[in-house]
Design an enzyme around this catalytic site. Sequence first.
Site, PDB file in Angstrom:
ATOM      1  N   CYS A  34      69.118  34.056   0.817  1.00  0.00           N
ATOM      2  CA  CYS A  34      70.136  35.223   0.839  1.00  0.00           C
ATOM      3  C   CYS A  34      71.429  35.049   1.445  1.00  0.00           C
ATOM      4  O   CYS A  34      72.048  35.901   1.444  1.00  0.00           O
ATOM      5  CB  CYS A  34      69.207  36.333   1.383  1.00  0.00           C
ATOM      6  SG  CYS A  34      68.882  35.965   3.046  1.00  0.00           S
ATOM      7  N   CYS A  59      68.947  41.192   6.768  1.00  0.00           N
ATOM      8  CA  CYS A  59      68.172  42.311   6.287  1.00  0.00           C
ATOM      9  C   CYS A  59      67.227  42.951   7.353  1.00  0.00           C
ATOM     10  O   CYS A  59      67.053  42.390   8.484  1.00  0.00           O
ATOM     11  CB  CYS A  59      67.256  42.145   5.281  1.00  0.00           C
ATOM     12  SG  CYS A  59      66.152  41.051   5.556  1.00  0.00           S
ATOM     13  N   CYS A 103      62.432  35.861   5.239  1.00  0.00           N
ATOM     14  CA  CYS A 103      63.240  36.320   6.298  1.00  0.00           C
ATOM     15  C   CYS A 103      62.694  36.023   7.672  1.00  0.00           C
ATOM     16  O   CYS A 103      63.735  35.793   8.526  1.00  0.00           O
ATOM     17  CB  CYS A 103      63.270  37.967   6.117  1.00  0.00           C
ATOM     18  SG  CYS A 103      63.554  38.286   4.509  1.00  0.00           S
TER      19      CYS A 103
HETATM   20 FE1  FES Z   1      68.039  37.762   4.024  1.00  0.00          FE
HETATM   21 FE2  FES Z   1      65.896  39.114   4.752  1.00  0.00          FE
HETATM   22  S1  FES Z   1      66.865  39.014   2.754  1.00  0.00           S
HETATM   23  S2  FES Z   1      66.950  37.364   5.837  1.00  0.00           S
END
Ligand code: FES
Length: 146
Positions: A34, A59, A103
């Site tokens: 991400c 996030c 994450c």
């Molecule tokens: Fe990137 Fe959670 S979406 S660390």
Amino acid sequence: MAYSEKVMDHFENPRNLGKMDNADGIGEVGNAKCGDIMKIYLKVDDGIISDVKFNTFGCASAIATSSMATEMIKGKPVEEALELSNKAVVEALDGLPPAKIHCSVLAEEAVKAAVADYYTKNGIELDPEIFGNGCGSDCAACDHCG
Ligand code: FES
């Protein structure tokens, strides 16, 4: 699956958030999935993690897992911090939605990278069994590379 109360609590009231001057070890890792970034700072006294801070550009799950991870390693010997798995952090948070498990890997990797930095600064050799792939993470617990 909704977020657990613990996840919400650590997201809304993150523990050990911030920067640290004169840290003994700093680990910064990015999440390949991400693009989020996490930085962990360690203060080590006599082999014990006396203080820890984190900063994350990520996030809610990344914030909650970092917050929980810092609480889990604070006051522990450095070697024990290396045993912290993302699974243990997720369990301590009463779970994460499956799509958010990646994450939690960020927190584990950042802790390992910070310990690797501390070891390197103190002339301690990095055990290839633990730091083998050079990124500071545990290949078995992570699928970033493949
Ligand atoms: Fe990137 Fe959670 S979406 S660390």
